[in-house]
Design an enzyme around this catalytic site. Structure first.
Site, mmCIF file in Angstrom:
data_model
loop_
_atom_site.group_PDB
_atom_site.id
_atom_site.type_symbol
_atom_site.label_atom_id
_atom_site.label_comp_id
_atom_site.label_asym_id
_atom_site.label_seq_id
_atom_site.Cartn_x
_atom_site.Cartn_y
_atom_site.Cartn_z
ATOM 1 N N HIS A 1 30.406 0.054 -1.750
ATOM 2 C CA HIS A 1 30.366 1.153 -0.791
ATOM 3 C C HIS A 1 31.715 1.867 -0.728
ATOM 4 O O HIS A 1 31.776 3.098 -0.704
ATOM 5 C CB HIS A 1 29.955 0.640 0.600
ATOM 6 C CG HIS A 1 28.489 0.405 0.726
ATOM 7 N ND1 HIS A 1 27.856 -0.675 0.153
ATOM 8 C CD2 HIS A 1 27.517 1.117 1.367
ATOM 9 C CE1 HIS A 1 26.564 -0.619 0.438
ATOM 10 N NE2 HIS A 1 26.330 0.449 1.159
ATOM 11 N N LYS B 1 20.761 -6.738 7.385
ATOM 12 C CA LYS B 1 20.434 -7.391 8.662
ATOM 13 C C LYS B 1 21.421 -6.918 9.717
ATOM 14 O O LYS B 1 22.544 -6.514 9.420
ATOM 15 C CB LYS B 1 20.450 -8.914 8.536
ATOM 16 C CG LYS B 1 21.818 -9.531 8.384
ATOM 17 C CD LYS B 1 21.753 -11.062 8.406
ATOM 18 C CE LYS B 1 23.151 -11.646 8.240
ATOM 19 N NZ LYS B 1 23.148 -13.108 8.183
#
Length: 196
Positions: A36, A103
């Site tokens: 990222h 999550k």
């Protein structure tokens, strides 16, 4: 249960709502902090890798080579997604991502990007890494292995009926934001008013 197969169209994503259960089949790319940050800073995806109409999975899988020298995923549980909040909105926008799996949920910028660009956040079950690994049928490739190391590499995985639940949809709803707001309201009702 909604069955999705990659590549996924925007119309398929726009049809989903918070609370919908999804079974995902096709190709997913793992990506954690290093990937990222690399993309956020203008780095390129490896040759042959496209996230357009695709899925990025916040996961650092446990992968071993079997006796035949083939990669085998032993555990593939989701990692906590909030670490990617500074970058995720940009990656959704610039790379045409249709679904992010992880999550713990994500924040406001990711919610806005999902709404604007036709993406969803899919919540995978934490603590079920070995069960989720059974949905991985094949490791198609691995990228950035030497550069970032195994957990942070981009693993190109073929999955079948990978289970998840939509918790941020493309209509502006975030279950995570709603739960937080409800929790804060409940807490405020039970705390004595601050004295002046």
């Amino acid at each position: 249960m909604t069955h999705l197969t990659t590549p996924i169209s925007e119309s398929q994503i726009r049809a989903l709502r918070v609370g919908d259960e999804v079974a995902l089949t096709g190709v997913v790319f793992t990506g954690r902090d290093a990937v990222h940050k690399h993309l956020h800073e203008g780095g390129a995806l490896p040759e042959g890798v496209s996230l357009r109409d695709g899925v990025i999975y916040h996961c650092g899988p446990v992968v071993l080579k079997d006796d035949a020298g083939q990669w085998k995923v032993m555990a593939a549980g989701p990692t906590t997604s909030t670490r990617e909040e500074p970058y995720q909105h940009q990656i959704i926008r610039e790379h045409g991502v249709r679904a992010v799996i992880g999550k713990g949920g994500m924040g406001e910028r990711t919610r806005q990007a999902c709404h604007a660009h036709g993406c969803v956040y899919l919540h995978a079950v934490g603590g079920a890494a070995q069960v989720l690994a059974e949905c991985v049928k094949r490791v198609r490739n691995v990228h950035f292995l030497e550069q970032f190391g195994s957990p942070e590499a981009i693993w190109e995985l073929e999955v079948e009926n990978f289970p998840a639940v939509v918790t941020i949809d493309a209509h502006g709803r975030s279950l995570h934001a709603e739960v937080q707001a409800a929790s804060e309201a409940a807490l405020a009702r039970h705390l004595p008013a601050a004295s002046h």
